[in-house]
Design a protein around this motif. Structure first.
Motif, PDB file in Angstrom:
ATOM      1  N   LEU A   1       0.745  -1.071   0.277  1.00 32.95           N
ATOM      2  CA  LEU A   1       0.032   0.426   0.455  1.00 32.95           C
ATOM      3  C   LEU A   1       0.378   1.039  -0.102  1.00 32.95           C
ATOM      4  N   TRP A   2       1.777   0.867   0.933  1.00 30.41           N
ATOM      5  CA  TRP A   2       2.752   2.535   0.680  1.00 30.41           C
ATOM      6  C   TRP A   2       3.637   2.549  -0.903  1.00 30.41           C
ATOM      7  N   VAL A   3       3.831   1.935  -1.076  1.00 33.53           N
ATOM      8  CA  VAL A   3       4.930   1.889  -2.694  1.00 33.53           C
ATOM      9  C   VAL A   3       3.744   2.222  -3.512  1.00 33.53           C
ATOM     10  N   LEU A   4       2.310   1.389  -3.358  1.00 39.39           N
ATOM     11  CA  LEU A   4       0.752   2.380  -4.690  1.00 39.39           C
ATOM     12  C   LEU A   4       0.849   3.790  -3.923  1.00 39.39           C
ATOM     13  N   TRP A   5       0.744   4.142  -3.157  1.00 41.48           N
ATOM     14  CA  TRP A   5       0.812   5.548  -1.829  1.00 41.48           C
ATOM     15  C   TRP A   5       1.925   6.720  -3.186  1.00 41.48           C
ATOM     16  N   VAL A   6       2.515   6.034  -3.154  1.00 42.40           N
ATOM     17  CA  VAL A   6       3.730   6.951  -3.142  1.00 42.40           C
ATOM     18  C   VAL A   6       3.918   7.034  -4.222  1.00 42.40           C
ATOM     19  N   VAL A   7       3.626   5.605  -5.672  1.00 47.95           N
ATOM     20  CA  VAL A   7       3.282   5.896  -7.325  1.00 47.95           C
ATOM     21  C   VAL A   7       1.855   6.686  -7.540  1.00 47.95           C
ATOM     22  N   ALA A   8       1.005   7.199  -7.013  1.00 53.04           N
ATOM     23  CA  ALA A   8       0.130   8.059  -6.588  1.00 53.04           C
ATOM     24  C   ALA A   8       0.436   9.447  -6.534  1.00 53.04           C
ATOM     25  N   VAL A   9       0.618   9.180  -5.324  1.00 56.65           N
ATOM     26  CA  VAL A   9       1.614  10.610  -5.242  1.00 56.65           C
ATOM     27  C   VAL A   9       1.985  11.392  -6.332  1.00 56.65           C
ATOM     28  N   VAL A  10       3.252  10.498  -6.725  1.00 52.95           N
ATOM     29  CA  VAL A  10       4.229  11.060  -7.812  1.00 52.95           C
ATOM     30  C   VAL A  10       3.560  10.997  -9.027  1.00 52.95           C
TER      31      VAL A  10
ATOM     32  N   GLN B   1     -11.521  17.520 -14.028  1.00 51.01           N
ATOM     33  CA  GLN B   1     -12.454  18.781 -13.404  1.00 51.01           C
ATOM     34  C   GLN B   1     -12.518  18.710 -12.123  1.00 51.01           C
ATOM     35  N   ALA B   2     -12.285  19.144 -11.051  1.00 53.03           N
ATOM     36  CA  ALA B   2     -12.686  19.113  -9.614  1.00 53.03           C
ATOM     37  C   ALA B   2     -13.508  19.981  -9.346  1.00 53.03           C
ATOM     38  N   PRO B   3     -14.736  19.214  -8.537  1.00 61.10           N
ATOM     39  CA  PRO B   3     -15.644  21.070  -8.171  1.00 61.10           C
ATOM     40  C   PRO B   3     -15.122  21.821  -7.377  1.00 61.10           C
ATOM     41  N   ARG B   4     -14.990  23.367  -7.664  1.00 60.78           N
ATOM     42  CA  ARG B   4     -15.068  24.905  -6.873  1.00 60.78           C
ATOM     43  C   ARG B   4     -14.613  24.602  -5.373  1.00 60.78           C
ATOM     44  N   ILE B   5     -14.534  23.836  -4.948  1.00 67.24           N
ATOM     45  CA  ILE B   5     -14.199  23.650  -3.603  1.00 67.24           C
ATOM     46  C   ILE B   5     -12.886  24.835  -3.266  1.00 67.24           C
ATOM     47  N   PRO B   6     -13.274  25.867  -1.984  1.00 69.56           N
ATOM     48  CA  PRO B   6     -12.135  26.982  -1.900  1.00 69.56           C
ATOM     49  C   PRO B   6     -11.399  26.409  -0.463  1.00 69.56           C
TER      50      PRO B   6
ATOM     51  N   VAL C   1      -6.316  20.169   1.025  1.00 63.82           N
ATOM     52  CA  VAL C   1      -6.968  19.406   1.698  1.00 63.82           C
ATOM     53  C   VAL C   1      -6.468  17.911   1.090  1.00 63.82           C
ATOM     54  N   VAL C   2      -6.527  17.888  -0.348  1.00 59.93           N
ATOM     55  CA  VAL C   2      -5.536  17.144  -0.757  1.00 59.93           C
ATOM     56  C   VAL C   2      -4.416  16.623  -0.419  1.00 59.93           C
ATOM     57  N   HIS C   3      -3.506  17.929  -0.660  1.00 58.44           N
ATOM     58  CA  HIS C   3      -1.934  17.514   0.150  1.00 58.44           C
ATOM     59  C   HIS C   3      -1.429  17.093   1.423  1.00 58.44           C
ATOM     60  N   PHE C   4      -2.770  18.079   2.548  1.00 63.25           N
ATOM     61  CA  PHE C   4      -2.756  17.269   2.988  1.00 63.25           C
ATOM     62  C   PHE C   4      -3.052  16.174   3.533  1.00 63.25           C
ATOM     63  N   GLY C   5      -3.855  15.118   2.502  1.00 65.75           N
ATOM     64  CA  GLY C   5      -4.599  14.286   2.396  1.00 65.75           C
ATOM     65  C   GLY C   5      -3.383  12.465   2.159  1.00 65.75           C
ATOM     66  N   PHE C   6      -2.467  13.397   1.249  1.00 62.75           N
ATOM     67  CA  PHE C   6      -1.496  12.503   0.759  1.00 62.75           C
ATOM     68  C   PHE C   6      -0.586  12.165   1.747  1.00 62.75           C
ATOM     69  N   TYR C   7       0.218  12.955   2.603  1.00 58.21           N
ATOM     70  CA  TYR C   7       0.755  13.179   2.950  1.00 58.21           C
ATOM     71  C   TYR C   7       0.467  12.361   4.612  1.00 58.21           C
TER      72      TYR C   7
ATOM     73  N   PHE D   1       2.176  19.699   7.268  1.00 59.89           N
ATOM     74  CA  PHE D   1       0.949  20.139   8.265  1.00 59.89           C
ATOM     75  C   PHE D   1       0.094  18.271   8.445  1.00 59.89           C
ATOM     76  N   GLY D   2       0.108  17.654   6.816  1.00 60.03           N
ATOM     77  CA  GLY D   2       0.055  16.268   6.945  1.00 60.03           C
ATOM     78  C   GLY D   2       0.917  15.262   8.006  1.00 60.03           C
ATOM     79  N   THR D   3       2.033  15.406   7.421  1.00 60.14           N
ATOM     80  CA  THR D   3       3.071  14.654   8.194  1.00 60.14           C
ATOM     81  C   THR D   3       3.339  14.873   9.253  1.00 60.14           C
ATOM     82  N   VAL D   4       3.036  15.716  10.316  1.00 61.13           N
ATOM     83  CA  VAL D   4       3.114  16.053  11.714  1.00 61.13           C
ATOM     84  C   VAL D   4       1.389  15.597  12.014  1.00 61.13           C
ATOM     85  N   VAL D   5       0.313  16.003  11.684  1.00 57.06           N
ATOM     86  CA  VAL D   5      -1.163  14.859  12.351  1.00 57.06           C
ATOM     87  C   VAL D   5      -0.448  13.721  12.375  1.00 57.06           C
TER      88      VAL D   5
END
Length: 135
Positions: free
Chosen positions: A19-28, A40-45, A50-56, A118-122
């Motif tokens: 899962l970690w390897v797949l996650w790294v590939v997906a993030v890259v 096209q993602a919904p226009r959410i401010p 939030v995605v960066h936080f979740g990735f890390y 922030f995602g990493t620290v949390v």
């Protein structure tokens, strides 16, 4: 029957590592794909933050589970936390630099690095508090 169960057993024993390897590939891949090629993602401010936080967050949790719990490559949990933090920061910084250098529709954004960190620290705080959930 034994031939089929052995690979499945090996996969089950290394599930967090896989899962970690797949996650790294997906993030890259998701970090470097051109914006026009993405749906096209919904226009959410601040959705990208939030995605960066979740990735890390995910990267860090899976790193600890893979390298401390599952493979025991890093047997000391505190050292594993340090390696998870350092590797997440390095990957995050590298992705931001590459976005600025290799893509046309993306740019390096220091605020993204803040949310990566922030995602990493949390995630590390979560793992420190709830690591017994993964025993």
């Amino acid at each position: 029957m034994k031939k089929i169960t052995m690979p499945l057993l090996m996969l089950k024993q290394r599930k967090y590592t896989i899962l970690w390897v797949l996650w790294v590939v997906a993030v890259v891949v998701l970090s470097l794909v051109e914006g026009k090629e993405m749906p096209q993602a919904p226009r959410i401010p601040y959705l990208d933050k939030v995605v960066h936080f979740g990735f890390y967050f995910g990267y860090t949790v899976l790193f600890v589970l893979a390298f401390w719990k599952e493979t025991k490559i890093i047997p000391n949990v505190k050292k594993c936390y340090v390696w998870a933090f350092v590797s997440a920061i390095l990957i995050g910084a590298t992705m931001e630099i590459l976005q600025g250098a290799l893509t046309v529709t993306r740019s390096a954004d220091p605020v993204d690095m803040v949310f990566n960190t922030f995602g990493t620290v949390v995630a590390l705080l979560f793992m420190t508090r709830y690591k017994e959930l993964f025993r």
